[in-house]
Design an enzyme around this catalytic site. Structure first.
Site, PDB file in Angstrom:
ATOM      1  N   GLU A 234       0.876  -1.168   0.000  1.00 55.07           N
ATOM      2  CA  GLU A 234       0.000   0.000   0.000  1.00 55.07           C
ATOM      3  C   GLU A 234       0.916   1.222   0.000  1.00 55.07           C
ATOM      4  O   GLU A 234       1.588   1.502   0.975  1.00 55.07           O
ATOM      5  CB  GLU A 234      -0.905   0.016   1.234  1.00 55.07           C
ATOM      6  CG  GLU A 234      -1.792   1.254   1.321  1.00 55.07           C
ATOM      7  CD  GLU A 234      -2.537   1.371   2.643  1.00 55.07           C
ATOM      8  OE1 GLU A 234      -2.688   2.500   3.143  1.00 55.07           O
ATOM      9  OE2 GLU A 234      -2.970   0.324   3.180  1.00 55.07           O
TER      10      GLU A 234
ATOM     11  N   ARG B 134       1.570  10.104   1.085  1.00 57.16           N
ATOM     12  CA  ARG B 134       2.243  10.996   2.029  1.00 57.16           C
ATOM     13  C   ARG B 134       3.531  11.564   1.438  1.00 57.16           C
ATOM     14  O   ARG B 134       4.167  12.411   2.054  1.00 57.16           O
ATOM     15  CB  ARG B 134       2.554  10.246   3.330  1.00 57.16           C
ATOM     16  CG  ARG B 134       1.303   9.797   4.072  1.00 57.16           C
ATOM     17  CD  ARG B 134       1.660   9.037   5.336  1.00 57.16           C
ATOM     18  NE  ARG B 134       0.479   8.471   5.973  1.00 57.16           N
ATOM     19  CZ  ARG B 134       0.501   7.739   7.076  1.00 57.16           C
ATOM     20  NH1 ARG B 134       1.661   7.471   7.662  1.00 57.16           N
ATOM     21  NH2 ARG B 134      -0.604   7.259   7.595  1.00 57.16           N
TER      22      ARG B 134
ATOM     23  N   LYS C  77     -11.402  -0.263   6.645  1.00 54.21           N
ATOM     24  CA  LYS C  77     -10.152  -0.135   7.390  1.00 54.21           C
ATOM     25  C   LYS C  77     -10.482   0.321   8.809  1.00 54.21           C
ATOM     26  O   LYS C  77     -11.216   1.305   8.989  1.00 54.21           O
ATOM     27  CB  LYS C  77      -9.259   0.890   6.683  1.00 54.21           C
ATOM     28  CG  LYS C  77      -7.964   1.244   7.399  1.00 54.21           C
ATOM     29  CD  LYS C  77      -7.221   2.290   6.563  1.00 54.21           C
ATOM     30  CE  LYS C  77      -5.923   2.714   7.240  1.00 54.21           C
ATOM     31  NZ  LYS C  77      -5.195   3.697   6.412  1.00 54.21           N
TER      32      LYS C  77
END
Length: 207
Positions: A41, A45, A129
């Site tokens: 994943e 960022r 999630k």
């Protein structure tokens, strides 16, 4: 063809990666695959996220690749263009969810309360999630949610070698997201052997 849930449940641990230099992405993907975690994943960022995803996809077409920390519809478009299999967001943003559904890409949004789970279910989502997992009550909170709601979870946030099996033991948990096997400094300094050992250690930890 296996579903996303099937692939996640087989892998069990998803490496969550913030990569600063996309030129290292293909080698990182190779290390992950060769040592038992054929998944990544890549979070938004860093500015290199899109290029990193493209590099991994080009080098390893069958690898399971998701984009993480997706906050905008533009990032959804960038993720799809780069070739991701799924999108992950830290929270539940109906606009982002609807856009992913319109673009026919699976999104796994972050939730940590009953109200958010119900909002996600209302939009037809069945895989969520649980984030941030440990600050939100950890396995106790997750067990409380799973006792009520027929959804699957991917806990992320504070998951580590000591507690990963506690999460995976919960029937509704498909896989856990974690960063401990892909530390930034090892990636940046190309310490591939050390990374490989951390990835192999994951296979030795999980049941």
């Amino acid at each position: 063809m296996k579903t996303l849930n099937q692939r996640l449940s087989e892998i069990k641990v998803v490496p969550v990666i913030a990569i600063k230099d996309a030129s290292k992405a293909a080698k990182l993907a190779e290390v992950l695959i060769d040592n038992g975690l054929p998944c990544a994943e890549i979070t938004f960022r860093t500015e290199q996220a899109v290029d990193a995803i493209k590099a991994m996809r080009s080098a390893f077409p069958d690898m399971l690749i998701g984009s993480g920390t997706v906050l905008t519809t533009k990032q959804v478009d960038q993720s799809i263009e780069a070739g991701v299999d799924f999108v992950v967001s830290p929270g539940f943003n109906p606009t982002t969810v609807k856009y992913c559904q319109q673009r026919n890409i699976t999104i796994v949004p972050g939730v940590n309360t009953p109200s958010l789970v119900e909002q996600a279910m209302e939009m037809g989502l069945k895989t969520l999630k649980f984030f941030p997992a440990e600050p939100s009550g950890g396995t106790a909170m997750l067990k409380a949610l799973t006792a009520v709601y027929p959804v699957k979870f991917m806990p992320t946030g504070g998951v580590n070698p000591k507690n990963v099996n506690d999460y995976l033991a919960i029937p509704s948990v498909l896989a856990c997201g974690g960063t401990w096997m892909v530390p930034k400094d090892l990636i940046e300094n190309e310490k591939w052997d050390e990374l490989a050992q951390l990835v192999r250690d994951v296979a030795g930890i999980i049941d």
